[in-house]
Design an enzyme around this catalytic site. Structure first.
Site, PDB file in Angstrom:
ATOM      1  N   LYS A   1       0.951  -1.469  -0.001  1.00 55.77           N
ATOM      2  CA  LYS A   1      -0.209   0.406  -0.161  1.00 55.77           C
ATOM      3  C   LYS A   1       0.910   1.147  -0.090  1.00 55.77           C
ATOM      4  O   LYS A   1       0.213   2.216  -0.445  1.00 55.77           O
ATOM      5  CB  LYS A   1      -1.026   0.284   1.002  1.00 55.77           C
ATOM      6  CG  LYS A   1      -2.085  -0.744   0.795  1.00 55.77           C
ATOM      7  CD  LYS A   1      -3.142  -1.144   2.222  1.00 55.77           C
ATOM      8  CE  LYS A   1      -4.256  -2.480   2.057  1.00 55.77           C
ATOM      9  NZ  LYS A   1      -5.066  -2.270   1.916  1.00 55.77           N
TER      10      LYS A   1
ATOM     11  N   GLU B   1      -3.179   7.339   7.728  1.00 51.14           N
ATOM     12  CA  GLU B   1      -4.188   7.537   6.594  1.00 51.14           C
ATOM     13  C   GLU B   1      -4.761   8.359   7.413  1.00 51.14           C
ATOM     14  O   GLU B   1      -5.633   7.582   8.486  1.00 51.14           O
ATOM     15  CB  GLU B   1      -5.239   6.393   5.849  1.00 51.14           C
ATOM     16  CG  GLU B   1      -4.433   5.927   4.974  1.00 51.14           C
ATOM     17  CD  GLU B   1      -4.938   5.303   4.115  1.00 51.14           C
ATOM     18  OE1 GLU B   1      -5.902   5.389   3.886  1.00 51.14           O
ATOM     19  OE2 GLU B   1      -4.779   4.414   2.577  1.00 51.14           O
TER      20      GLU B   1
ATOM     21  N   HIS C   1     -14.692  -4.408   8.002  1.00 50.68           N
ATOM     22  CA  HIS C   1     -13.780  -3.858   6.506  1.00 50.68           C
ATOM     23  C   HIS C   1     -14.228  -4.637   5.887  1.00 50.68           C
ATOM     24  O   HIS C   1     -13.019  -5.454   4.270  1.00 50.68           O
ATOM     25  CB  HIS C   1     -12.282  -4.254   7.350  1.00 50.68           C
ATOM     26  CG  HIS C   1     -12.454  -2.747   8.103  1.00 50.68           C
ATOM     27  ND1 HIS C   1     -12.615  -1.472   7.798  1.00 50.68           N
ATOM     28  CD2 HIS C   1     -11.626  -2.759   9.597  1.00 50.68           C
ATOM     29  CE1 HIS C   1     -12.577  -0.670   9.143  1.00 50.68           C
ATOM     30  NE2 HIS C   1     -11.729  -1.803   9.862  1.00 50.68           N
TER      31      HIS C   1
ATOM     32  N   ARG D   1      -6.458  -8.691  -9.882  1.00 44.88           N
ATOM     33  CA  ARG D   1      -6.939 -10.201  -9.333  1.00 44.88           C
ATOM     34  C   ARG D   1      -8.179  -9.341  -9.910  1.00 44.88           C
ATOM     35  O   ARG D   1      -9.197  -8.998 -10.035  1.00 44.88           O
ATOM     36  CB  ARG D   1      -6.659 -11.088  -8.233  1.00 44.88           C
ATOM     37  CG  ARG D   1      -7.489 -10.356  -7.414  1.00 44.88           C
ATOM     38  CD  ARG D   1      -7.722 -10.970  -5.994  1.00 44.88           C
ATOM     39  NE  ARG D   1      -7.278  -9.884  -4.995  1.00 44.88           N
ATOM     40  CZ  ARG D   1      -8.464  -9.556  -4.314  1.00 44.88           C
ATOM     41  NH1 ARG D   1      -9.966 -10.006  -4.958  1.00 44.88           N
ATOM     42  NH2 ARG D   1      -8.686  -8.912  -3.239  1.00 44.88           N
TER      43      ARG D   1
HETATM   44  P1  ADP Z   1     -12.616  -8.709  -2.362  1.00 43.35           P
HETATM   45  O1  ADP Z   1     -12.320  -6.995  -2.830  1.00 43.35           O
HETATM   46  O2  ADP Z   1     -12.663  -8.848  -3.376  1.00 43.35           O
HETATM   47  O3  ADP Z   1     -13.771  -8.863  -1.521  1.00 43.35           O
HETATM   48  P2  ADP Z   1     -11.092  -8.987  -0.510  1.00 43.35           P
HETATM   49  O4  ADP Z   1     -10.798  -8.716   0.449  1.00 43.35           O
HETATM   50  O5  ADP Z   1     -12.039 -10.162   0.852  1.00 43.35           O
HETATM   51  O6  ADP Z   1     -11.437  -8.861  -1.813  1.00 43.35           O
HETATM   52  O7  ADP Z   1     -10.252 -10.721  -1.106  1.00 43.35           O
HETATM   53  C1  ADP Z   1     -10.811 -12.059  -1.777  1.00 43.35           C
HETATM   54  C2  ADP Z   1     -10.415 -13.416  -0.966  1.00 43.35           C
HETATM   55  O8  ADP Z   1      -8.704 -13.087  -1.268  1.00 43.35           O
HETATM   56  C3  ADP Z   1     -10.833 -13.394   0.298  1.00 43.35           C
HETATM   57  O9  ADP Z   1     -10.735 -14.969   0.651  1.00 43.35           O
HETATM   58  C4  ADP Z   1      -9.092 -12.744   1.837  1.00 43.35           C
HETATM   59  O10 ADP Z   1      -9.311 -13.852   2.963  1.00 43.35           O
HETATM   60  C5  ADP Z   1      -8.839 -13.721   0.648  1.00 43.35           C
HETATM   61  N1  ADP Z   1      -7.115 -12.385   0.895  1.00 43.35           N
HETATM   62  C6  ADP Z   1      -7.114 -11.101   0.207  1.00 43.35           C
HETATM   63  N2  ADP Z   1      -6.404 -11.032   1.052  1.00 43.35           N
HETATM   64  C7  ADP Z   1      -5.414 -11.741   1.294  1.00 43.35           C
HETATM   65  C8  ADP Z   1      -4.385 -11.517   1.803  1.00 43.35           C
HETATM   66  N3  ADP Z   1      -3.428 -10.319   1.203  1.00 43.35           N
HETATM   67  N4  ADP Z   1      -3.386 -12.876   2.143  1.00 43.35           N
HETATM   68  C9  ADP Z   1      -4.452 -13.880   2.072  1.00 43.35           C
HETATM   69  N5  ADP Z   1      -5.348 -13.968   1.697  1.00 43.35           N
HETATM   70  C10 ADP Z   1      -6.160 -12.759   1.156  1.00 43.35           C
HETATM   71  P1  ADP Z   2      -8.109  -4.482   2.237  1.00 44.20           P
HETATM   72  O1  ADP Z   2      -6.836  -4.530   1.708  1.00 44.20           O
HETATM   73  O2  ADP Z   2      -7.703  -4.918   3.860  1.00 44.20           O
HETATM   74  O3  ADP Z   2      -9.160  -4.827   1.941  1.00 44.20           O
HETATM   75  P2  ADP Z   2      -8.450  -1.151   2.465  1.00 44.20           P
HETATM   76  O4  ADP Z   2      -7.733  -0.441   1.955  1.00 44.20           O
HETATM   77  O5  ADP Z   2      -8.803  -1.580   1.511  1.00 44.20           O
HETATM   78  O6  ADP Z   2      -7.986  -2.654   3.200  1.00 44.20           O
HETATM   79  O7  ADP Z   2      -9.492  -0.914   3.400  1.00 44.20           O
HETATM   80  C1  ADP Z   2     -10.756  -1.492   4.016  1.00 44.20           C
HETATM   81  C2  ADP Z   2     -11.841  -1.355   4.378  1.00 44.20           C
HETATM   82  O8  ADP Z   2     -12.096   0.064   5.207  1.00 44.20           O
HETATM   83  C3  ADP Z   2     -12.228  -0.025   3.124  1.00 44.20           C
HETATM   84  O9  ADP Z   2     -13.614  -0.119   2.907  1.00 44.20           O
HETATM   85  C4  ADP Z   2     -13.477   1.383   4.013  1.00 44.20           C
HETATM   86  O10 ADP Z   2     -14.249   0.261   4.910  1.00 44.20           O
HETATM   87  C5  ADP Z   2     -11.713   1.098   5.186  1.00 44.20           C
HETATM   88  N1  ADP Z   2     -10.950   1.913   5.317  1.00 44.20           N
HETATM   89  C6  ADP Z   2      -9.558   1.867   5.028  1.00 44.20           C
HETATM   90  N2  ADP Z   2      -9.323   2.985   5.130  1.00 44.20           N
HETATM   91  C7  ADP Z   2      -9.656   4.038   5.196  1.00 44.20           C
HETATM   92  C8  ADP Z   2      -9.581   5.279   5.788  1.00 44.20           C
HETATM   93  N3  ADP Z   2      -8.426   5.658   5.384  1.00 44.20           N
HETATM   94  N4  ADP Z   2     -10.959   6.658   6.000  1.00 44.20           N
HETATM   95  C9  ADP Z   2     -12.558   5.459   6.433  1.00 44.20           C
HETATM   96  N5  ADP Z   2     -12.212   3.743   6.318  1.00 44.20           N
HETATM   97  C10 ADP Z   2     -10.835   3.575   5.611  1.00 44.20           C
END
Ligand code: ADP
Ligand code: ADP
Ligand code: MG
Length: 536
Positions: free
Chosen positions: A150, A234, A269, A326
């Protein structure tokens, strides 16, 4: 000087060789030769089947891989061939690159589709495939690496003029310094793991005295989950909406977006309900965000399908959150509203074909909603509830798509994600789509395990959801109604319906036995081991 000349010739010959291959692969006589004919799907469950469906439509053979716990899994039965790749824990099977490569070699597959999760965002896997002469259906390791971290991604986006959430672009190294930086940004803030994913390694900090403990616990969670404890800061966006854009890019310089998906209904989340179009989107902001999404993908020379996630405030100010390099869990809603098969598009891109649509050809038609169904007990703190499925009736009918993998008699293994299926509906209007989803959820019956279906039903009744006025706090704000502690009237009614249904099925079985009709139990074990399985 010699070095410069050498470099010049190296780059020139490389680019012309690549150009020649690209051109050659487009000529009719070579087209057929270069095309992928067999794909190994390095995944399990619903997404493995989803990918294989497109393969079948394209006349491509599909190869399943499975762990010891997945011998009876539907993806093994659906594939043309299946190979065991190790023990049940995913780090002994689905995550073992060597085993997957070996299965690909043995099967003669020339390409690997990684699905989502597991190795889908693993740069080493993408590289290894290339080294072994296999096509990785996904982006380059460079794009995965840059977007997978990130902090690196934030820097890259800043240089491409894509707005990012205000905050730091270096990992926190010193706790005292972190306190000072946070004071500068202003509370509240999010502490986030640079390697984060799946909502892990993230902490919201509201008060100054909580900074140290939040950073420490985010770091240790990140270390445990990703073996990397880099965290950064952030600004916390109040009343945030999670809106993401689907993009696809080919190897010929074409990159387009397929509009947005609203994914703000989240629990811890993690997305629970996704819909498109977003109820809060305007035409102007959609166009701007789409352009930024394309710019973000182009900044890493992206190839394939990907998702740019944005966080959006109430005034429709938006900021880049991350890119998922992906296929996304919620991709079907885009497919339904835009009318593009995203897996087919991924395979075409891997075949080096140019996109067969331009940005101006793409339109959103109607409204689609997806709900994720988990084997979890929503009335008991969402405790995972794996077990044996007794009876199951899948929803059918106009505008309904069900991407699942479980079936009556199947025992859900404890080793993997408890998501059992995705229910996707489409209708001309949002209101009609919600009504259709309620109808489909009503028709969806599973016994033997607890699922989140009652919880999803309750979400669809909340006025803020019905009116499209919700943000990522939606579930938390409506917790009392959505996660009742006792037996809700809805749940009592659901249980009564299920009991009546089970009774009906039992009578049916008895009726069948009396008529000496043996139910078709199938030969799952044989399917698990056998090659060239053609049934289904
Ligand atoms: P989406 O945005 O498609 O919902 P998710 O963040 O929920 O993506 O992740 C999709 C799948 O990948 C889930 O089954 C989650 O547990 C798995 N996943 C996501 N990030 C990771 C990671 N860094 N390591 C292992 N599994 C991950
Ligand atoms: P991940 O890789 O685990 O999916 P993300 O960066 O996509 O992490 O964040 C997952 C969720 O967490 C977002 O969809 C949002 O709901 C919350 N989130 C992440 N960053 C912020 C932020 N700066 N302010 C408010 N909510 C956040
Ligand atoms: Mg995310």
């Amino acid at each position: 000087m010699q070095v410069v000349i050498f470099l010049y010739f190296y780059i020139f010959t490389r680019s012309t060789t690549q150009g020649c291959i690209n051109k050659l692969s487009q000529t009719p006589c070579f087209k057929e030769y270069f095309m992928i004919k067999k794909i190994l799907v390095a995944n399990r469950g619903e997404i493995a089947i989803r990918v294989m469906r497109s393969c079948r439509e394209m006349g491509i053979e599909s190869v399943a891989v499975f762990s010891d716990a997945d011998r009876t899994s539907m993806h093994v039965r659906y594939a043309d061939e299946a190979y065991n790749i190790g023990a049940a824990p995913s780090n002994e099977s689905y995550l073992v690159i060597d085993n997957i490569i070996e299965a690909a070699k043995r099967s003669g597959a020339t390409a690997i589709h990684p699905g989502y999760g597991f190795l889908s965002e693993n740069a080493e896997f993408s590289d290894r495939c290339k080294k072994e002469g296999l096509i990785f259906i996904g982006p380059s390791s460079y794009a995965i690496d840059t977007m997978g971290d990130k902090i690196t991604a934030r820097k890259k986006m800043q240089s491409a003029n894509v707005p990012v959430v205000p905050g730091t672009t270096e990992p926190i190294t010193d706790l005292k310094e972190a306190v000072e930086v946070i004071k500068g940004i202003g509370l509240p803030v999010m502490i986030k793991a640079s390697a984060g994913g799946g909502g892990k390694g993230m902490r919201l900090v509201m008060k100054e005295e909580d900074i140290v403990s939040a950073v420490t616990s985010a770091k240790s969670e990140a270390m445990a989950a990703f073996s990397n404890d880099a965290v950064y800061i952030e600004k916390y966006i109040e009343s945030p909406h999670h809106i993401e854009f689907q993009i696809v890019a080919d190897n010929h310089g074409n990159c387009v977006h397929l509009f947005e998906r609203e994914c703000s209904v989240q629990r811890r989340h993690q997305k629970v309900v996704e819909e498109t179009p977003s109820p809060i989107m305007t035409e102007k902001v959609r166009e701007e965000m789409g352009k930024h999404a394309v710019a973000a993908a182009k900044a890493v020379n992206y190839s394939g399908a990907g998702t740019i996630e944005f966080i959006v405030d109430d005034n429709l100010n938006y900021y880049f959150l991350e890119m998922n390099t992906r296929l996304q869990v919620e991709h079907p809603i885009t497919e339904r509203v835009v009318g593009v098969d995203l897996v087919k598009t991924q395979i075409n891109i891997a075949n080096n074909l140019p996109l067969d649509f331009k940005q101006e050809d793409l339109k959103q038609k109607g409204h689609a909603i997806e709900v994720r169904i988990y084997a979890e007990d929503p009335d008991n703190n969402f405790m995972p509830n794996p077990g044996k499925i007794e009876h199951m009736t899948e929803p059918l009918g106009l505008g309904v798509r069900h991407d699942g993998y479980v079936y009556p008699g199947y025992e859900i293994p404890i080793y993997y994600d408890p998501m059992i299926s995705k229910l996707i509906v489409w209708a001309l209007t949002r209101k009609e789509a919600i009504d259709r989803l309620k109808r489909a959820l009503y028709a969806y019956k599973i016994t033997g395990i607890k699922t989140t279906i009652p919880f999803l039903n309750r979400i669809l009744d909340v006025p803020d959801f019905v009116e499209g006025k919700y943000n990522t706090h939606f579930i938390q704000d409506n917790e009392e109604y959505l996660v009742p502690s006792g037996e809700s009237p809805q749940r009592v009614q659901d249980m009564a319906t299920i009991a009546a249904f089970v009774d009906y099925r039992k009578n049916l079985e008895r009726f069948k036995e009396q008529r000496l009709c043996k139910p078709n139990v199938g030969n799952w074990k044989a399917f698990g081991r056998k090659r060239n399985v053609t049934r289904l």
